[in-house]
Design a protein around this motif. Structure first.
Motif, mmCIF file in Angstrom:
data_model
loop_
_atom_site.group_PDB
_atom_site.id
_atom_site.type_symbol
_atom_site.label_atom_id
_atom_site.label_comp_id
_atom_site.label_asym_id
_atom_site.label_seq_id
_atom_site.Cartn_x
_atom_site.Cartn_y
_atom_site.Cartn_z
ATOM 1 N N VAL A 63 0.739 -12.029 10.530
ATOM 2 C CA VAL A 63 -0.468 -12.472 9.814
ATOM 3 C C VAL A 63 -0.141 -13.796 9.148
ATOM 4 O O VAL A 63 0.854 -13.896 8.419
ATOM 5 N N MET A 64 -0.971 -14.768 9.387
ATOM 6 C CA MET A 64 -0.709 -16.097 8.836
ATOM 7 C C MET A 64 -0.709 -16.056 7.302
ATOM 8 O O MET A 64 -1.505 -15.360 6.677
ATOM 9 N N ASP A 101 5.771 -9.771 1.933
ATOM 10 C CA ASP A 101 5.890 -8.329 2.175
ATOM 11 C C ASP A 101 5.442 -8.032 3.599
ATOM 12 O O ASP A 101 4.245 -8.042 3.892
ATOM 13 N N PRO A 102 6.380 -7.744 4.503
ATOM 14 C CA PRO A 102 6.000 -7.499 5.896
ATOM 15 C C PRO A 102 5.204 -6.210 6.085
ATOM 16 O O PRO A 102 4.566 -6.021 7.125
ATOM 17 N N ALA A 103 5.204 -5.315 5.087
ATOM 18 C CA ALA A 103 4.489 -4.044 5.227
ATOM 19 C C ALA A 103 3.059 -4.126 4.727
ATOM 20 O O ALA A 103 2.285 -3.179 4.905
ATOM 21 N N LYS A 104 2.692 -5.245 4.057
ATOM 22 C CA LYS A 104 1.358 -5.348 3.481
ATOM 23 C C LYS A 104 0.746 -6.720 3.726
ATOM 24 O O LYS A 104 1.455 -7.732 3.736
ATOM 25 N N THR A 105 -0.585 -6.720 3.871
ATOM 26 C CA THR A 105 -1.318 -7.985 3.929
ATOM 27 C C THR A 105 -2.246 -8.115 2.718
ATOM 28 O O THR A 105 -2.926 -9.122 2.565
ATOM 29 N N ALA A 106 -2.296 -7.078 1.862
ATOM 30 C CA ALA A 106 -3.090 -7.082 0.629
ATOM 31 C C ALA A 106 -2.327 -6.261 -0.414
ATOM 32 O O ALA A 106 -1.580 -5.333 -0.050
ATOM 33 N N CYS A 132 2.044 -6.093 -4.105
ATOM 34 C CA CYS A 132 2.950 -6.486 -3.029
ATOM 35 C C CYS A 132 4.360 -5.993 -3.338
ATOM 36 O O CYS A 132 4.797 -5.979 -4.490
ATOM 37 N N GLY A 133 5.077 -5.603 -2.297
ATOM 38 C CA GLY A 133 6.454 -5.165 -2.464
ATOM 39 C C GLY A 133 6.597 -3.716 -2.867
ATOM 40 O O GLY A 133 7.716 -3.239 -3.076
ATOM 41 N N ALA A 134 5.498 -2.981 -3.013
ATOM 42 C CA ALA A 134 5.547 -1.557 -3.384
ATOM 43 C C ALA A 134 4.613 -0.771 -2.480
ATOM 44 O O ALA A 134 3.512 -1.220 -2.153
ATOM 45 N N HIS A 135 5.056 0.425 -2.070
ATOM 46 C CA HIS A 135 4.243 1.260 -1.186
ATOM 47 C C HIS A 135 3.169 1.995 -1.979
ATOM 48 O O HIS A 135 3.413 2.468 -3.090
ATOM 49 N N ASP A 136 1.984 2.101 -1.405
ATOM 50 C CA ASP A 136 0.884 2.860 -2.019
ATOM 51 C C ASP A 136 1.031 4.333 -1.629
ATOM 52 O O ASP A 136 0.287 4.860 -0.798
ATOM 53 N N ILE A 137 1.990 5.015 -2.245
ATOM 54 C CA ILE A 137 2.297 6.402 -1.884
ATOM 55 C C ILE A 137 1.915 7.327 -3.034
ATOM 56 O O ILE A 137 2.200 7.049 -4.197
#
Length: 204
Positions: free
Chosen positions: A6-7, A16-21, A27-32
């Protein structure tokens, strides 16, 4: 730049490669939401257990006094945590029988102990807090002579319900006496002198 295809100009979390929002946790934390209560872990208050150990020394009640060596039929002591604490027994090969008196007291005992022997029992006291563990495990055990019945009691803290766990004889030998207590009985016909029962206390 984070390799997620994603640009950066449209990626709200460019590092953060795991999130785009940012989502709920940024950013940098999982929504768990690991406990499924509708609140993500990043917004859950962090529980820090306040603990300290208590120890008691098993005292002989000699039934073969005058013999050499003297033997205690039942050496016992009481492990007591302060009011407002939960008692959980530490595994100890020297203490083979443990039974809960209530949530903060455990009776430890052992059969056929030479009176010269000194045996210590140890439990962990965990402070009951408004914010506490959703569950914790407890163990009770019975050690009696082969061919004799043995019993032990398990008690959860107030606000927790008891669920007997484990396998083998656990489920058939332990009966709930209330929402937070169970009485376990080893039959005299058992081929073993020892028996250990386990339970989990779930917050409700």
């Amino acid at each position: 730049s984070d390799g997620d295809r994603v640009m950066d100009c449209v990626d709200l979390c460019p590092s953060d490669p795991a999130k785009t929002a940012p989502g709920l946790c940024g950013c940098g934390a999982h929504d768990i939401d690991s406990d499924g209560n509708g609140i993500p872990d990043c917004h859950e208050p962090r529980y820090v257990a306040i603990t300290h150990p208590v120890t008691c020394q098993l005292e002989c009640q000699c039934t073969a006094c005058g013999t050499s060596p003297e033997v205690c039929e039942n050496a016992l002591c009481e492990l007591e945590c302060p009011i407002g604490y939960i008692a959980t027994m530490l595994s100890d090969s020297n203490v083979l029988s443990t039974s809960y008196i209530d949530q903060n007291r455990i009776m430890a005992s052992k059969t056929d102990v030479p009176s010269a022997d000194v045996t210590n029992a140890t439990a962990v006291c965990t402070k009951i807090q408004d914010l506490g563990p959703n569950k914790y495990d407890i163990t009770a055990s019975s050690d009696c002579q082969l061919g004799f019945a043995g019993t032990a009691r398990m008690v959860c803290a107030h606000g927790y319900r008891l669920v007997v766990t484990g396998n083998n004889a656990n489920l058939s030998e332990c009966q709930l006496t209330s929402l937070d207590e169970a009485l376990c009985k080893k039959p005299a016909t058992s081929t073993s002198a020892e028996r250990t029962w386990t339970a989990t206390c779930f917050r409700y």
